[in-house]
Motif scaffolding. Structure first.
Motif: not given
Length: 306
Positions: A66, A127, A176, A178, A229-230, A233, A235, A277-279
């Motif tokens: 990314d 993001f 959050h 992350y 978040y997407a 997404e 956790h 799972r992220w964008r």
């Protein structure tokens, strides 16, 4: 995932993942897989990693998929350090050169930014906005400090970075996922174990109170999806407690750990890899990220004997 993929045995899961790695992964992830699961050469991993090194001693060129472009970035430094840790070489000149580069972008409070604004002219995900005067970020600083503590680094950068992490973690009232993952990576290895255990316990209570962990994989929608978040997404428990030795393991019951590991195993796709799972913001990021996520999933399952 098909029913066939769901019913794979552990050896079948590894074989399917290996096929996925050979079919889709970059050379670095192929070499990492060989080293971690097929007794491959650590020298080959180091050689593949070196292709991502920048002239200033940092790492770029989408080592973290990314983070694009030739500018050394903190997430690239973390990816390089963790790869060196996998092959037992995260010490001495190899690690110190990476940290020397980070020292050039470290803020007066000891933290490093999430993104170096020097990368403004290169593609970057929505993001990860570029701040022209960025503050120190717990996410990146804790990730780097954690792997350095794991390897008993004596680099002078580490002491002020550690104090920065302690101050930020002690001040957290909400967060959050992350950022929490990064804090756990720091707390799992920082030398003051009593303080780390107390901070981790408080962090675990916060995670559960905020609902930012999926405790029932059959009902992920019961957890809190962080704004921005997407969709999907989420956790899950193993995202926080990546191995049974982590302080985050104490946040969850045996039943919650078991359910999380079952869900992780069953999340393997028909092609043998695990999804992200992220964008997905650019064509190549999912393709480059899935082998990394697949290796992470295999390592977590292996750590728990699964």
């Amino acid at each position: 995932m098909t029913a066939d993929a769901k019913e794979r045995t552990a050896p079948d899961r590894l074989a399917a993942a290996e096929g996925f790695i050979w079919l889709t992964a970059r050379v670095l992830e192929q070499r990492r897989f060989e080293h971690l699961f097929r007794a491959g050469s650590p020298d080959a991993v180091a050689t593949a990693l070196d292709a991502y090194r920048s002239a200033d001693g940092g790492y770029a060129y989408a080592l973290d998929p990314d983070v694009r472009g030739p500018v050394s970035q903190p997430l690239g430094a973390h990816a390089a350090l963790t790869t060196l840790d996998e092959i037992g070489r995260c010490s001495g000149a190899a690690a110190d050169g990476i940290v020397d580069q980070l020292a050039t972008i470290t803020l007066p409070d000891g933290g490093i930014p999430a993104v170096d604004p020097a990368g403004r002219d290169y593609p970057h995900p929505p993001f990860m906005p570029i701040d022209e005067d960025p503050p120190g970020a717990l996410l990146t600083t804790a990730l780097v400090a954690g792997v350095l503590h794991k390897n008993s680094s004596t680099h002078p950068w580490l002491a002020p970075a550690t104090e920065f992490c302690w101050q930020r973690i002690d001040a957290l009232t909400e967060s959050h996922p992350y950022e929490v993952h990064a804090a756990v990576a720091f707390l799992d290895h920082v030398p003051d174990r009593e303080r780390a255990a107390a901070a981790a316990a408080r962090l675990g209570r916060m995670v559960r109170a905020q609902g930012i962990v999926v405790l029932d994989p059959q009902r992920p929608e019961d957890s809190h999806l962080v704004p921005g978040y997407a969709p999907g997404e989420w956790h899950f428990v193993p995202d926080y407690a990546r191995d049974p030795g982590s302080l985050a393991r104490e946040w969850f019951s045996e039943a919650e750990i078991t359910a999380g590991l079952d869900a992780l195993a069953q999340d393997q796709c028909e092609d043998g890899g695990w999804p992200i799972r992220w964008r997905q913001w650019a064509p190549g990021t999912a393709l480059e990220s899935r082998p990394r996520v697949t290796i992470d999933a295999l390592r977590t399952l292996q750590a728990y004997g699964r």
